[in-house]
Enzyme design. Structure first.
Site, PDB file in Angstrom:
ATOM      1  N   CYS A 267      40.070 -66.651  30.402  1.00 62.19           N
ATOM      2  CA  CYS A 267      41.299 -66.548  31.185  1.00 62.19           C
ATOM      3  C   CYS A 267      41.081 -67.298  32.493  1.00 62.19           C
ATOM      4  CB  CYS A 267      41.628 -65.078  31.450  1.00 62.19           C
ATOM      5  SG  CYS A 267      43.049 -64.830  32.537  1.00 62.19           S
ATOM      6  N   GLY A 268      41.829 -68.371  32.704  1.00 61.38           N
ATOM      7  CA  GLY A 268      41.626 -69.213  33.886  1.00 61.38           C
ATOM      8  C   GLY A 268      41.958 -68.517  35.191  1.00 61.38           C
TER       9      GLY A 268
ATOM     10  N   GLU B  78      51.665 -65.098  26.199  1.00 57.78           N
ATOM     11  CA  GLU B  78      50.232 -64.878  26.000  1.00 57.78           C
ATOM     12  C   GLU B  78      49.954 -63.890  24.877  1.00 57.78           C
ATOM     13  OE1 GLU B  78      47.234 -64.677  29.000  1.00 57.78           O
ATOM     14  OE2 GLU B  78      48.706 -65.055  30.581  1.00 57.78           O
ATOM     15  N   ARG B  79      49.121 -64.308  23.948  1.00 59.93           N
ATOM     16  CA  ARG B  79      48.666 -63.387  22.909  1.00 59.93           C
ATOM     17  C   ARG B  79      47.765 -62.331  23.565  1.00 59.93           C
ATOM     18  NH1 ARG B  79      43.585 -66.242  19.683  1.00 59.93           N
ATOM     19  NH2 ARG B  79      42.298 -66.468  21.549  1.00 59.93           N
TER      20      ARG B  79
ATOM     21  N   CYS C 113      49.477 -68.491  33.535  1.00 57.55           N
ATOM     22  CA  CYS C 113      48.345 -68.521  32.610  1.00 57.55           C
ATOM     23  C   CYS C 113      47.502 -69.735  32.962  1.00 57.55           C
ATOM     24  CB  CYS C 113      48.825 -68.590  31.162  1.00 57.55           C
ATOM     25  SG  CYS C 113      47.479 -68.787  29.976  1.00 57.55           S
TER      26      CYS C 113
END
Length: 260
Positions: free
Chosen positions: A73-74, A189-190, A199
């Site tokens: 996750c950025g 987002e999954r 995201c």
């Protein structure tokens, strides 16, 4: 009782726990899911554990709000970097590194802005209607004249659960050009199974996809629901995208404790 910290990066919000003493059980999916619940818990797009690493400044472990340990996750990476600076885990805030599920990341912190180096992108599936790549997490990118009125949850979930991306699914980004080097991005987002305010790995994939349409540009300003981010990178003649940096604010919100 477990002490936690709440951080957000352009509206992407996270619960972070200093787990260097290993008091929190990262395999407890039900507890993580309940902590991330926005009605009955602290609330967050995900939960992160900051843990020790033998060589680098720390290890980042990331869990989606469904409680499952997830891919990179950025924005989470930028927030845990800011958290590490707050805890004085790093010796030099202007240059440190940590290990995540997708490998080593360098980071720089200055006045609430975190620059995070992402993994190189070596393979891009550039279809007629979309691009697909792994920027630490898998991302589908689709361009539209306007993303304002799109039903992101409906459109995103259909793609996320489609046969094309089974069994693990994909994150889905809808992108609009505002200018040659400026784009607007909305992301499904999954793991969250909803649209999020931002995201990080998604805007990286979106910027690279925009670059494929105009290969002269390798630096993008990006509007997301939660604010503004910047992505810049280098592109080789062989198609490799390297030295990728995700830049934006990472903000401490509050701290507290919760009984599991």
């Amino acid at each position: 009782m477990i002490e936690f910290y709440k951080y957000q990066g352009t509206g992407n919000d996270f619960v972070i726990i200093d787990n260097r003493n290993k008091l929190f059980d990262g395999s407890d999916q039900k507890s993580i899911e309940s902590i991330c619940d926005r009605r009955f818990g602290v609330g967050g797009d995900g939960l992160m554990l900051l843990e020790n690493h033998d060589t680098y400044d720390f290890t980042m472990r990331y869990f989606n709000s469904d409680g499952k340990e997830a891919s990179m996750c950025g924005n989470g990476g930028r927030c845990i970097a800011a958290f590490a600076v707050k805890l004085e885990v790093v010796t030099d805030p202007s240059d440190f590194s940590f290990m995540a599920v997708d490998g080593l990341h360098k980071a720089r912190y200055m006045d609430g802005i975190v620059s995070l180096q992402m993994i190189d992108v070596n393979a891009i599936d550039n279809k007629e209607k979309y691009t697909f790549m792994d920027t630490g997490s898998p991302h589908y990118v689709e361009f539209h004249d306007s993303v304002e009125d799109l039903n992101i949850v409906n459109l995103g979930s259909v793609i996320r659960y489609s046969d094309t991306f089974k069994p693990n699914g994909t994150n889905v980004n809808f992108v609009q050009f505002i200018d040659n080097n400026k784009i607007k991005v909305r992301t499904y987002e999954r793991g969250v199974e909803d649209e999020t305010f931002a995201c990080g790995t998604g805007v990286v994939a979106s910027a690279i996809s925009a670059h494929l349409k105009n290969t002269d540009i390798c630096d993008y300003d990006i509007e997301v629901l939660g604010g503004k981010l910047r992505v810049h990178f280098e592109s080789s003649e062989h198609g490799t995208i390297s030295n990728i940096w995700l830049v934006g604010p990472a903000t401490f919100v509050f701290k507290g404790s919760i009984e599991l």
